[in-house]
Scaffold this motif. Sequence first.
Motif, PDB file in Angstrom:
ATOM      1  N   LYS A 127       0.852  -1.177   0.000  1.00 54.39           N
ATOM      2  CA  LYS A 127       0.000   0.000   0.000  1.00 54.39           C
ATOM      3  C   LYS A 127       0.888   1.227   0.000  1.00 54.39           C
ATOM      4  N   VAL A 128       0.454   2.259  -0.728  1.00 52.12           N
ATOM      5  CA  VAL A 128       1.168   3.532  -0.762  1.00 52.12           C
ATOM      6  C   VAL A 128       0.158   4.664  -0.612  1.00 52.12           C
ATOM      7  N   GLU A 135      -4.983   6.399   0.007  1.00 47.71           N
ATOM      8  CA  GLU A 135      -4.241   5.142   0.022  1.00 47.71           C
ATOM      9  C   GLU A 135      -4.542   4.356  -1.261  1.00 47.71           C
ATOM     10  N   TYR A 136      -3.503   3.749  -1.820  1.00 51.02           N
ATOM     11  CA  TYR A 136      -3.609   2.938  -3.030  1.00 51.02           C
ATOM     12  C   TYR A 136      -3.047   1.553  -2.749  1.00 51.02           C
ATOM     13  N   LYS A 146      -3.944   0.403  -7.521  1.00 57.97           N
ATOM     14  CA  LYS A 146      -5.401   0.402  -7.647  1.00 57.97           C
ATOM     15  C   LYS A 146      -5.966   1.442  -6.688  1.00 57.97           C
ATOM     16  N   ASP A 147      -6.829   2.317  -7.228  1.00 54.24           N
ATOM     17  CA  ASP A 147      -7.435   3.326  -6.373  1.00 54.24           C
ATOM     18  C   ASP A 147      -8.679   2.764  -5.695  1.00 54.24           C
ATOM     19  N   ASN A 151      -9.928   1.212 -10.128  1.00 53.51           N
ATOM     20  CA  ASN A 151      -9.216   1.476 -11.381  1.00 53.51           C
ATOM     21  C   ASN A 151      -7.715   1.314 -11.171  1.00 53.51           C
ATOM     22  N   TRP A 152      -7.073   0.676 -12.154  1.00 54.75           N
ATOM     23  CA  TRP A 152      -5.623   0.504 -12.098  1.00 54.75           C
ATOM     24  C   TRP A 152      -4.955   1.696 -12.772  1.00 54.75           C
TER      25      TRP A 152
END
Length: 175
Positions: A127-128, A135-136, A146-147, A151-152
């Motif tokens: 996770k970033v 967070e993604y 991935k949001d 969506n990638w």
Amino acid sequence: MKKRYSKFFAYILAGSVTSCITLSFGVISMLFAGKKIEDSKKLILVYLVWIVISAFIAFLLTKRLNRRTPEGERLATWFRAYWLGFRIAFKIALCFTLILLPKMKGMHLNVSEQDEYEPHWYDDRRKVRDPNGTEYKVGRSGDYIKDSSGNWIKVYRADNGDPYIEKDSEKIWLQ
């Protein structure tokens, strides 16, 4: 008994017949595997083309063998030729297994110390976050995130290796 075929002839005959039979089982198993046929159409087509080529080679070799063999001995001669070719193929495979695999056992990829000990950009958290705190989830390769809507988004790298994404022609740096 007069020999009507060479070892190479027997090897090619056994190889073409065996590949024809095994690829036929492969096509049948792919058709009944429960997968979508659309996913494996190209592979089935390649298998079918190879089956036709193998069957044609086996047919030509059988015709050549039958031309040199008296009518009463044709079936036995064909099976002897096939069996000889199969044994030759088995010995070749055994040779590669017993000689080359132990030699390959000592081979390994050299990984530089920098690659081995340098942590990945997302530090195995999977996770970033961006500067706004969103967070993604990071994909397996680390090349996409991935949001929250699923969506990638492609991750780009700056010259120094820092990751960022582009939204509305704006770079958003990831942490």
